[in-house]
Design a protein around this motif. Structure first.
Motif, mmCIF file in Angstrom:
data_model
loop_
_atom_site.group_PDB
_atom_site.id
_atom_site.type_symbol
_atom_site.label_atom_id
_atom_site.label_comp_id
_atom_site.label_asym_id
_atom_site.label_seq_id
_atom_site.Cartn_x
_atom_site.Cartn_y
_atom_site.Cartn_z
ATOM 1 N N LYS A 63 0.824 -1.222 0.000
ATOM 2 C CA LYS A 63 0.000 0.000 0.000
ATOM 3 C C LYS A 63 0.853 1.264 0.000
ATOM 4 O O LYS A 63 0.492 2.282 0.592
ATOM 5 N N ASP A 64 1.971 1.192 -0.690
ATOM 6 C CA ASP A 64 2.861 2.346 -0.816
ATOM 7 C C ASP A 64 2.499 3.074 -2.110
ATOM 8 O O ASP A 64 3.161 2.929 -3.146
ATOM 9 N N TYR A 65 1.450 3.890 -2.068
ATOM 10 C CA TYR A 65 0.920 4.533 -3.269
ATOM 11 C C TYR A 65 1.817 5.658 -3.777
ATOM 12 O O TYR A 65 1.784 5.989 -4.967
ATOM 13 N N GLU A 66 2.612 6.232 -2.885
ATOM 14 C CA GLU A 66 3.553 7.264 -3.331
ATOM 15 C C GLU A 66 4.591 6.653 -4.268
ATOM 16 O O GLU A 66 4.900 7.215 -5.320
ATOM 17 N N LYS A 67 5.110 5.473 -3.900
ATOM 18 C CA LYS A 67 6.087 4.813 -4.761
ATOM 19 C C LYS A 67 5.421 4.323 -6.042
ATOM 20 O O LYS A 67 6.037 4.344 -7.113
ATOM 21 N N ALA A 68 4.172 3.886 -5.943
ATOM 22 C CA ALA A 68 3.447 3.425 -7.132
ATOM 23 C C ALA A 68 3.322 4.554 -8.149
ATOM 24 O O ALA A 68 3.547 4.358 -9.350
ATOM 25 N N THR A 69 2.971 5.743 -7.667
ATOM 26 C CA THR A 69 2.821 6.897 -8.557
ATOM 27 C C THR A 69 4.154 7.282 -9.190
ATOM 28 O O THR A 69 4.244 7.526 -10.397
ATOM 29 N N ALA A 70 5.196 7.337 -8.382
ATOM 30 C CA ALA A 70 6.513 7.712 -8.894
ATOM 31 C C ALA A 70 7.023 6.692 -9.906
ATOM 32 O O ALA A 70 7.610 7.060 -10.936
ATOM 33 N N THR A 71 6.786 5.409 -9.639
ATOM 34 C CA THR A 71 7.247 4.362 -10.550
ATOM 35 C C THR A 71 6.536 4.443 -11.894
ATOM 36 O O THR A 71 7.171 4.362 -12.954
ATOM 37 N N ALA A 72 5.208 4.586 -11.861
ATOM 38 C CA ALA A 72 4.436 4.674 -13.101
ATOM 39 C C ALA A 72 4.892 5.868 -13.940
ATOM 40 O O ALA A 72 5.078 5.762 -15.155
ATOM 41 N N THR A 73 5.088 7.001 -13.277
ATOM 42 C CA THR A 73 5.517 8.209 -13.994
ATOM 43 C C THR A 73 6.883 8.011 -14.640
ATOM 44 O O THR A 73 7.094 8.327 -15.813
#
Length: 493
Positions: free
Chosen positions: A353-363
């Motif tokens: 549930k680390d959504y900050e890393k998910a967003t950064a990775t996708a970008t």
């Protein structure tokens, strides 16, 4: 954030360490196929076209099984491994339910009552004898066993299907009973199909290693197999005088070598014998695999149909299409390295549930995908005009290849984004959207292929394929851009 696209921070290094070996492994097999194509092109245009049809047919049938198997395996293994590395204090009662996906539309990958230690707990008597260290070295990942079981079964089914139905399948691809391509095409397809079990098993194991974020091991195995293939090609084809049959035999032997290497390495890292069948979780595998199967059937039909339409225009058109398609796929698959990195990192991030890393990775992976596509477009636009002679010396085929070069080169940025978007959405376990959106897109592309190939022949096929890849990229962008499904947390950022 655009200026950070090439920044080698912690995330950048993690992406690079996964993506670079993965990209090399992805391109190794198409490069080996290009070498096959170059050797076979020296025999004659009829043999080149015949093997082109056979390779297209084999690859597309393989993708029906491979793509769902590898993609689901990577996500399952990444999640199980991530959850297994989270300390008990960091876990909460809902981590496994929401880690697999934050989208209620999708079925969870890891069931609510699953524990990363669950299967291993059955081995507590072993631990009581003081062998905890061995247990830690050999990870307990049930999905690894599931992948091998399903891969072996699918490989045997594929081999049986292709060998028994070689002639009618080639007829469907546009190679008629009176065509000079039928004989060599049937020989090549029948022999190469003997390697189907090895292909499925090796790629299932690659999915496991990718889930561990280890793409170096598959790279080493793939390179070893493909170098063997390249060495054996001229020996079997020209020294032993086996022609196209020699090319097929060399390829099959290389695939079995890859499987043996991967199995040897995997057995050192993972316990492949779970305590009971229930720990294999075949139900979850099949549910999510069927969603991706729907998707890959649609994709496969579009690409196979384009090859079939090219074959119906004659051996010259098919030979040129084969060369263009192999180059198109080989270079585009470089972006799949980024897709694998995105999927593995995102699956782990969503599990925690680390959504900050998910967003950064996708970008980051999408930015890198666009940059890679632009670079490939420039290289192919200049290099393919001179490199085409490596595959054939036939003037008519070379002329047709020159017509396809602008499409092969110009679509690289679009292709790269489409592939990376796939990896991003798979990392979010958004399998349902991926399946249904692709079904919708292909229902539009199929009539487009028929219409454009009829009116504009060879050019029309490539125009239709350009539209097809553009719609794939647009579908991926829409899901994330609108913040729907597993990406609804973006609305709160």
């Amino acid at each position: 954030m655009g200026r950070y696209v090439l920044k080698l921070d912690e995330l950048g290094l993690e992406i690079a360490q996964i993506a670079f070996p993965a990209a090399l492994a992805f391109t190794a097999d198409p490069i080996a196929s290009l070498v096959d194509t170059a050797f076979i092109g020296q025999i004659g245009p009829v043999e080149l076209a015949a093997v082109g049809v056979s390779i297209a047919l084999f690859n597309q049938v393989s993708r029906i099984a491979i793509f769902p198997l590898v993609s689901v395996t990577t996500s399952f293994v990444a999640e199980e491994d991530a959850i297994g590395r989270v300390s008990p204090e960091e876990e909460d009662s809902e981590s496994l339910e929401t880690g697999s996906t934050v989208n209620s539309e999708n079925k969870e990958l890891i069931p609510q009552n699953y524990s990363a230690e669950g299967p291993c707990k059955a081995k507590s008597p072993v631990s009581s004898f003081g062998i905890d260290k061995i247990e830690n070295e050999r990870r307990c990942i049930p999905s690894a066993s599931s992948a091998l079981v399903i891969g072996a079964i699918l490989g045997l089914i594929q081999a049986t299907f292709l060998i028994s139905g070689a002639k009618p399948l080639l007829n469907f691809m546009g190679v008629g009973s009176d065509s000079p391509m039928l004989g060599p095409a049937q020989q090549y397809l029948t022999l190469r199909s003997l390697g189907a079990p090895a292909v499925l098993l090796s790629l299932a194991m690659q999915g496991v290693f990718r889930g561990f974020k280890d793409t170096k091991t598959p790279l080493y195995a793939t390179v070893a197999g493909d170098v063997t293939n390249i060495i054996l090609d001229p020996i079997f084809m020209f020294v032993f005088g086996l022609g196209v049959r020699g090319a097929a035999i060399a390829h099959v032997l290389s695939q079995y070598l890859i499987s043996v290497i991967l199995l040897w390495r995997l057995m050192k890292q993972v316990d492949l014998l779970p305590p009971s069948i229930k720990h294999l979780r075949l139900g979850q595998f099949l549910r999510n695999g069927l969603l991706l199967l729907m998707r890959v059937v649609a994709v496969t039909f579009c690409v196979t149909l384009s090859a079939s339409l090219a074959a119906r225009q004659g051996s010259t058109s098919m030979a040129a299409f084969q060369v263009c398609l192999q180059v198109w796929l080989a270079t585009s698959l470089l972006a799949d390295g980024l897709a694998v990195a995105g999927q593995a990192i995102l699956a782990s991030a969503f599990a925690k549930k680390d959504y900050e890393k998910a967003t950064a990775t996708a970008t980051r992976v999408l930015q890198l995908g666009l940059l890679l596509g632009l670079m490939l477009a420039a290289v192919l636009g200049l290099g393919l005009r001179f490199g085409a002679r490596l595959f054939t010396s036939d003037a008519d085929v070379l002329h047709m290849i020159s017509i396809g070069i602008p499409f092969v080169a110009g679509t690289q940025p679009i292709n790269a984004l489409a592939f990376v978007f796939d990896g991003v959405n798979f990392g979010a376990s958004d399998f349902a959207y991926s399946a249904y959106s692709m079904e919708s897109l292909c229902s539009l592309i199929i009539p487009c292929l028929f219409l454009l190939s009829s009116s504009h022949k060879f050019i029309g096929i490539w125009v239709a394929l350009t539209i097809y890849m553009s719609l794939r990229a647009l579908a991926g962008f829409w899901r994330i851009g609108t913040g729907t499904g597993p990406w609804n947390f973006l609305r709160n950022l």
